[in-house]
Motif scaffolding. Structure first.
Motif, mmCIF file in Angstrom:
data_model
loop_
_atom_site.group_PDB
_atom_site.id
_atom_site.type_symbol
_atom_site.label_atom_id
_atom_site.label_comp_id
_atom_site.label_asym_id
_atom_site.label_seq_id
_atom_site.Cartn_x
_atom_site.Cartn_y
_atom_site.Cartn_z
ATOM 1 N N UNK A 111 28.078 -5.190 69.253
ATOM 2 C CA UNK A 111 27.999 -3.990 70.097
ATOM 3 C C UNK A 111 29.231 -3.137 69.825
ATOM 4 N N UNK A 112 29.075 -2.118 68.982
ATOM 5 C CA UNK A 112 30.204 -1.311 68.541
ATOM 6 C C UNK A 112 30.743 -0.496 69.707
ATOM 7 N N UNK A 113 32.053 -0.486 69.835
ATOM 8 C CA UNK A 113 32.703 0.243 70.910
ATOM 9 C C UNK A 113 33.921 -0.518 71.398
ATOM 10 N N UNK A 114 34.117 -0.484 72.713
ATOM 11 C CA UNK A 114 35.306 -1.117 73.288
ATOM 12 C C UNK A 114 35.345 -2.611 72.986
ATOM 13 N N UNK A 115 34.198 -3.298 73.125
ATOM 14 C CA UNK A 115 34.159 -4.739 72.920
ATOM 15 C C UNK A 115 34.523 -5.103 71.478
ATOM 16 N N UNK A 116 33.949 -4.379 70.510
ATOM 17 C CA UNK A 116 34.226 -4.689 69.108
ATOM 18 C C UNK A 116 35.670 -4.384 68.742
ATOM 19 N N UNK A 147 37.143 3.896 61.895
ATOM 20 C CA UNK A 147 37.527 4.369 63.223
ATOM 21 C C UNK A 147 38.679 3.551 63.815
ATOM 22 N N UNK A 148 38.869 2.335 63.332
ATOM 23 C CA UNK A 148 39.935 1.494 63.881
ATOM 24 C C UNK A 148 41.206 1.570 63.043
ATOM 25 N N UNK A 149 41.213 2.394 61.996
ATOM 26 C CA UNK A 149 42.406 2.485 61.152
ATOM 27 C C UNK A 149 43.646 2.950 61.920
ATOM 28 N N UNK A 150 43.517 3.896 62.866
ATOM 29 C CA UNK A 150 44.715 4.269 63.643
ATOM 30 C C UNK A 150 45.307 3.096 64.415
ATOM 31 N N UNK A 151 44.451 2.195 64.905
ATOM 32 C CA UNK A 151 44.951 1.014 65.613
ATOM 33 C C UNK A 151 45.743 0.125 64.664
ATOM 34 N N UNK A 152 45.225 -0.041 63.433
ATOM 35 C CA UNK A 152 45.933 -0.853 62.439
ATOM 36 C C UNK A 152 47.247 -0.197 62.067
#
Length: 371
Positions: A81-86, A117-122
């Motif tokens: 489930x793509x979003x906050x959980x993933x 989309x998660x690259x900024x977090x990394x």
């Protein structure tokens, strides 16, 4: 010498869901096995190409006589489930990889899809040296186009931001014509005859909204919570009270039909809805309040989503009341003017906007906490 991590991100956890791979995966040999498992399970999945590209990049660097410990390959996955959980799962696995490998920087490899989309977090945790995007050679343009469409069709945030407004527009336009047809129709049969196309349009818009907001999943979650609350003594009380209010709403709607004489079926339906609406909405709010109290007593936290849900309920109730009162006055079932209808309609919009603002602030607060 600085150590570099070649990192592949699978945001929707195809490796776990399809290939049954336990993540995170660290090391070239382990990554080869993981890529093979997914390739066997789904040869068409582009995440296979991304991991093989990372392995290829690793072997190219090793062929340049770099020290063995200079580069490392790893795979991290989110949730189906793509979003906050993933994203929460990805952050957890990223921390595990960083603790074990301790790289000075990373090289990110992706299939050009939602993983980016998660690259900024990394980037907030380790410097990014380079980004490599992998496309299937046979049809890179088609892959990109299909990805964009698929991304908006799967991502909950994108559905609500871009697809839901289309549904609202369709519903709003069809409602204008439906209200006009209610005023014109002499009976229920006549209403359906002159509103067939408009009703189809309304159903299409409603289905778009159901899809955009995952209404079916939300209903299933409510039913599951209803069952769980029924098992608890405090929750059972609120479930029973809510059920009684639903029955009261139906009874009030039926008895209200005898208070005003009208021969038009459409007017009788509007009258029933207008009088049964608020007891039914109070039943929903009682249920939400019970969920909040039950969560606080049993788990020690307040379910703010249920509180926001009450604001949505009040807003929707005021909007529907405004529409019903307008129709009842316009069709001479009630005497008076439509000033109250306008106030109710505006108040409903205010409550809904307030609920949207609070919900967005809570979502941003949760994302900041996750980071």
């Amino acid at each position: 010498m600085a150590k570099k991590l070649i990192l592949v991100v699978d945001r929707d956890d195809d490796y776990g869901e399809k290939g049954k791979v336990e993540t995170p995966v660290i090391g070239v040999d382990a990554c080869i096995r993981a890529a093979t498992e997914l390739a066997v399970a789904d040869p068409e999945d582009s995440d296979v190409n991304a991991l093989f590209a990372a392995i290829n990049f690793y072997k190219e660097r090793m062929a340049e006589d770099n020290p063995k410990d200079t580069f490392e390959v790893a795979l991290i996955c989110g949730a189906s489930r793509v979003g906050y959980e993933s994203d929460q799962a990805l952050v957890h696995e990223l921390e595990m990889v960083l603790d074990q490998v301790r790289p000075d920087s990373v090289v990110l490899v992706s299939d050009g899809a939602e993983d980016e989309y998660v690259y900024p977090v990394i980037a907030s945790r380790v410097p990014i040296d380079n980004k490599r995007k992998v496309f299937v050679k046979q049809a890179p343009g088609v892959e990109g186009t299909l990805y964009i469409l698929g991304k908006y069709m799967k991502d909950p945030d994108k559905k609500q931001r871009f697809i839901a407004p289309i549904g609202f527009a369709i519903v709003a336009i069809s409602m204008v014509y439906l209200i006009a047809n209610v005023l014109r129709a002499t009976d229920l049969e006549n209403f359906f005859l002159i509103s067939t196309g408009t009703l189809i349009l309304f159903i299409v818009g409603a289905m778009v909204l159901v899809y955009s907001y995952d209404i079916i999943d939300r209903i299933n979650n409510v039913l599951k919570r209803l069952v769980n609350n029924s098992k608890d003594a405090s929750g059972l009380v609120f479930v029973i009270v809510a059920a009684i209010l639903v029955v009261v709403s139906i009874v009030m709607g039926i008895y209200s039909l005898d208070t005003v004489y009208t021969y038009r079926d459409t007017q009788r339906i509007i009258l029933f809805i207008a009088n049964a609406l608020w007891p039914f909405l109070f039943a929903l709010m009682v249920y939400h309040f019970g969920a909040v109290l039950n969560g606080y007593l049993n788990e020690g936290y307040v379910r703010f989503g249920s509180i926001v849900g009450c604001l949505y309920i009040v807003g929707a109730g005021l909007l529907l009341t405004g529409i019903a009162d307008f129709l009842l006055v316009y069709t001479d079932v009630y005497t008076g003017n439509n000033n109250d209808s306008i106030i109710e309609f505006v108040a409903g919009i205010v409550f809904i906007v307030l609920a949207v603002v609070i919900r967005s602030r809570l979502a941003r607060a949760s994302e900041r906490q996750a980071e």
